[in-house]
Design a protein around this motif. Structure first.
Motif, short mmCIF file in Angstrom:
data_model
loop_
_atom_site.label_atom_id
_atom_site.label_comp_id
_atom_site.label_asym_id
_atom_site.label_seq_id
_atom_site.Cartn_x
_atom_site.Cartn_y
_atom_site.Cartn_z
N TRP A 106 0.83 -1.21 0.00
CA TRP A 106 0.00 0.00 0.00
C TRP A 106 0.86 1.26 0.00
O TRP A 106 0.52 2.26 -0.62
N LYS A 107 2.00 1.19 0.69
CA LYS A 107 2.88 2.35 0.78
C LYS A 107 3.47 2.74 -0.58
O LYS A 107 3.73 3.93 -0.84
N ARG A 108 3.65 1.78 -1.48
CA ARG A 108 4.30 2.06 -2.77
C ARG A 108 3.58 3.14 -3.56
O ARG A 108 4.21 3.92 -4.28
N ASN A 109 2.26 3.19 -3.45
CA ASN A 109 1.49 4.17 -4.22
C ASN A 109 0.81 5.20 -3.33
O ASN A 109 -0.19 5.82 -3.71
N SER A 110 1.36 5.39 -2.14
CA SER A 110 0.79 6.38 -1.23
C SER A 110 1.85 7.39 -0.82
O SER A 110 3.03 7.24 -1.14
N LYS A 111 1.42 8.39 -0.11
CA LYS A 111 2.32 9.48 0.30
C LYS A 111 3.00 9.20 1.64
O LYS A 111 3.81 10.00 2.10
N TYR A 112 2.68 8.08 2.25
CA TYR A 112 3.18 7.81 3.59
C TYR A 112 4.62 7.30 3.58
O TYR A 112 5.06 6.65 2.63
N LEU A 119 4.16 2.18 12.03
CA LEU A 119 3.19 2.50 13.09
C LEU A 119 1.86 1.79 12.84
O LEU A 119 1.19 1.34 13.77
N VAL A 120 1.48 1.70 11.56
CA VAL A 120 0.26 0.97 11.22
C VAL A 120 0.40 -0.50 11.62
O VAL A 120 -0.53 -1.11 12.17
N LEU A 121 1.57 -1.07 11.34
CA LEU A 121 1.81 -2.47 11.71
C LEU A 121 1.76 -2.65 13.22
O LEU A 121 1.21 -3.63 13.73
N LEU A 122 2.33 -1.70 13.94
CA LEU A 122 2.34 -1.80 15.40
C LEU A 122 0.92 -1.70 15.96
O LEU A 122 0.63 -2.28 17.02
#
Length: 247
Positions: A106-112, A119-122
């Protein structure tokens, strides 16, 4: 010659290894009222018996009805290994690997940034408490597979055949996850206003729908209704109030 390390892959591997190491630290006493304790009793019986996989699926499946995928995994672990905790290690590694894949894809195509994704995983350790991942096993695995199915169906726009195949695998770990299927399909085919209206109406009548399932006389629907009422009762979070607030 300099050795170049892909930091993204390194962090991915690090998260998986932390989850795996954590699973080695988990311990369940045979007197504890935890699901894994009951699973150990079943595996011990399987290990000492000459029952075949087919006989186990057909005749000894009453304890965890319709959980054919999880029962198969438990059967294989019992027959191939002497250590029951192999089941925990496999489940925990598999669950958090799926969540890590979703987060970093999801991060590959997002601004995060990477640290924000971590933090999302945690947050998973709060919303999907680690003790329950180790104890319930099939519930957590079912939820993670369904999360992958929904992610690929809604975000990656994969076809409905793949979605239904993954959803079926999830349901075969724990039937309760079937509730996510109609919601995901509605989101995919409907406008935002229709989705919002459907979710609001669904939330208002979900308890009633569960009661209808419970009294339907159809074994699978009866089980779904019973599981919904069991897992969403007002006393569910009495011992885990922190998790209730976080959810």
């Amino acid at each position: 010659m300099k050795l170049r390390i892909d930091k993204r892959k390194l962090k991915y591997v690090g998260i998986v290894l932390l989850a795996l190491i954590g699973s080695f630290m988990f311990h369940v006493d045979r007197s504890d009222n935890m699901d894994f304790n009951r699973y150990q009793t079943i595996m011990d019986s399987l290990r000492s018996s000459g029952i075949s996989w087919l006989d186990y699926m057909v005749n000894c499946n009453a304890i965890m009805q319709y959980s054919y995928a999880f029962n198969t995994l438990m059967y294989l672990v019992a027959k191939l290994f002497e250590n029951n905790y192999i089941l925990v290690w496999i489940s925990v590694l598999f669950d958090y690997s799926l969540i890590a894949y979703i987060a970093f894809d999801w991060k590959r195509n997002s601004k995060y940034k990477t640290n924000e994704v971590i933090l999302v995983l945690l947050a998973c350790f709060s919303l999907l408490p680690f003790i329950h991942v180790n104890s319930g096993l099939r519930t957590a695995t079912s939820a993670c597979i369904m999360a992958l199915a929904v992610y690929r169906f809604l975000y990656q726009k994969k076809n409905i055949v793949e979605f239904l195949a993954l959803a079926l695998l999830s349901v075969l770990f724990h039937p309760f996850s079937i509730f996510a299927v109609p919601i995901a399909i509605v989101i995919r085919v409907s406008s935002r206003k229709v989705v919002l209206f459907a979710v609001l109406i669904g939330c208002m009548f979900l308890s009633r729908i569960a009661e209808i399932f419970l009294n339907s006389g159809i074994p699978f629907l009866t089980l779904i209704g019973r599981k919904y009422i069991t897992y969403t009762s007002e006393t569910q979070f009495t011992a885990y109030r922190t998790f209730s607030y976080e959810v």
